[in-house]
Scaffold this motif. Structure first.
Motif, mmCIF file in Angstrom:
data_model
loop_
_atom_site.group_PDB
_atom_site.id
_atom_site.type_symbol
_atom_site.label_atom_id
_atom_site.label_comp_id
_atom_site.label_asym_id
_atom_site.label_seq_id
_atom_site.Cartn_x
_atom_site.Cartn_y
_atom_site.Cartn_z
ATOM 1 N N ALA A 10 25.255 4.662 -44.377
ATOM 2 C CA ALA A 10 25.625 3.457 -43.636
ATOM 3 C C ALA A 10 26.181 3.824 -42.260
ATOM 4 C CB ALA A 10 26.648 2.646 -44.419
ATOM 5 N N GLU A 11 27.022 4.870 -42.208
ATOM 6 C CA GLU A 11 27.580 5.287 -40.921
ATOM 7 C C GLU A 11 26.482 5.803 -39.991
ATOM 8 O OE1 GLU A 11 32.065 6.676 -42.236
ATOM 9 O OE2 GLU A 11 30.416 8.094 -42.452
ATOM 10 N N THR A 12 25.538 6.530 -40.531
ATOM 11 C CA THR A 12 24.428 7.043 -39.730
ATOM 12 C C THR A 12 23.570 5.889 -39.221
ATOM 13 O OG1 THR A 12 24.403 9.088 -41.003
ATOM 14 C CG2 THR A 12 22.424 8.576 -39.738
ATOM 15 N N ALA A 13 23.324 4.905 -40.073
ATOM 16 C CA ALA A 13 22.533 3.742 -39.674
ATOM 17 C C ALA A 13 23.251 2.960 -38.574
ATOM 18 C CB ALA A 13 22.253 2.853 -40.881
ATOM 19 N N ASP A 14 24.576 2.779 -38.719
ATOM 20 C CA ASP A 14 25.352 2.072 -37.687
ATOM 21 C C ASP A 14 25.295 2.814 -36.356
ATOM 22 O OD1 ASP A 14 26.084 0.074 -39.424
ATOM 23 O OD2 ASP A 14 28.137 0.819 -39.763
ATOM 24 N N ARG A 15 25.455 4.153 -36.402
ATOM 25 C CA ARG A 15 25.414 4.956 -35.181
ATOM 26 C C ARG A 15 24.042 4.832 -34.514
ATOM 27 N NH1 ARG A 15 25.993 10.444 -36.750
ATOM 28 N NH2 ARG A 15 27.693 9.567 -37.939
ATOM 29 N N ASP A 16 22.981 4.901 -35.311
ATOM 30 C CA ASP A 16 21.626 4.775 -34.767
ATOM 31 C C ASP A 16 21.411 3.390 -34.156
ATOM 32 O OD1 ASP A 16 21.133 7.351 -35.583
ATOM 33 O OD2 ASP A 16 19.929 6.780 -37.343
ATOM 34 N N ALA A 17 21.917 2.366 -34.843
ATOM 35 C CA ALA A 17 21.781 1.002 -34.333
ATOM 36 C C ALA A 17 22.542 0.849 -33.020
ATOM 37 C CB ALA A 17 22.284 -0.014 -35.365
ATOM 38 N N ASN A 18 23.754 1.399 -32.953
ATOM 39 C CA ASN A 18 24.545 1.331 -31.722
ATOM 40 C C ASN A 18 23.847 2.056 -30.573
ATOM 41 O OD1 ASN A 18 26.586 -0.221 -32.771
ATOM 42 N ND2 ASN A 18 27.874 1.524 -33.337
ATOM 43 N N GLN A 19 23.278 3.216 -30.863
ATOM 44 C CA GLN A 19 22.558 3.952 -29.821
ATOM 45 C C GLN A 19 21.340 3.152 -29.354
ATOM 46 O OE1 GLN A 19 21.802 7.722 -31.719
ATOM 47 N NE2 GLN A 19 23.718 8.621 -30.972
ATOM 48 N N GLY A 20 20.660 2.513 -30.291
ATOM 49 C CA GLY A 20 19.512 1.680 -29.943
ATOM 50 C C GLY A 20 19.916 0.502 -29.074
#
Length: 140
Positions: A10-20
């Motif tokens: 979930a943290e990795t997905a959030d970080r990827d979403a934020n970068q996107g």
């Protein structure tokens, strides 16, 4: 981050979403900055627009500004050979009107890349009808 120091899914997905989202925001801001710069350039080009037309007989040259306003008028000395002031007046008006129409066409071309073809502003530039600008249409 999990207790063992490893990021959760979930943290990795959030970080990827934020970068996107950051990348998309930077792209949109870049597009805005380019559009803003382009519009500043367009405003300068519109303000300095001058269009000239010469009458069919070559005796009258009318120059108009971006709003179709007469900014210069030149009369050839040949106008004095014929003392028909009514004809001269009609020639001046027709030549200035043609210059104004060409000015409006050039302005429409300039703004075409910024506005959809059927926008009220472009319709107004074409037909000079305030209804077009306001978006009002007659029924029928």
């Amino acid at each position: 981050m999990a207790a063992n120091g490893v990021a959760t899914v979930a943290e990795t997905a959030d970080r990827d979403a934020n970068q996107g989202l950051r990348a998309r925001l930077a792209e949109v801001y870049g597009q805005y900055a380019r559009l803003r710069s382009d519009l500043d350039d367009l405003q300068r080009r519109l303000a300095s627009l001058r269009v000239s037309c010469v009458s069919d007989d070559g005796l009258v040259r009318a120059t108009v500004g971006p709003r179709g306003q007469l900014v210069d008028l030149s009369l050839d000395r040949g106008i004095y050979r014929e003392a028909d002031s009514d004809r001269l007046a009609r020639t001046i008006v027709a030549t200035a009107r043609e210059a104004a129409a060409r000015s409006a066409a050039q302005i429409e071309e300039m703004v075409a890349e910024y506005l959809p073809a059927e926008s009220g502003t472009r319709k107004f530039l074409r037909d000079n009808e305030l209804r077009s600008l306001l978006g009002h249409h007659d029924a029928g």
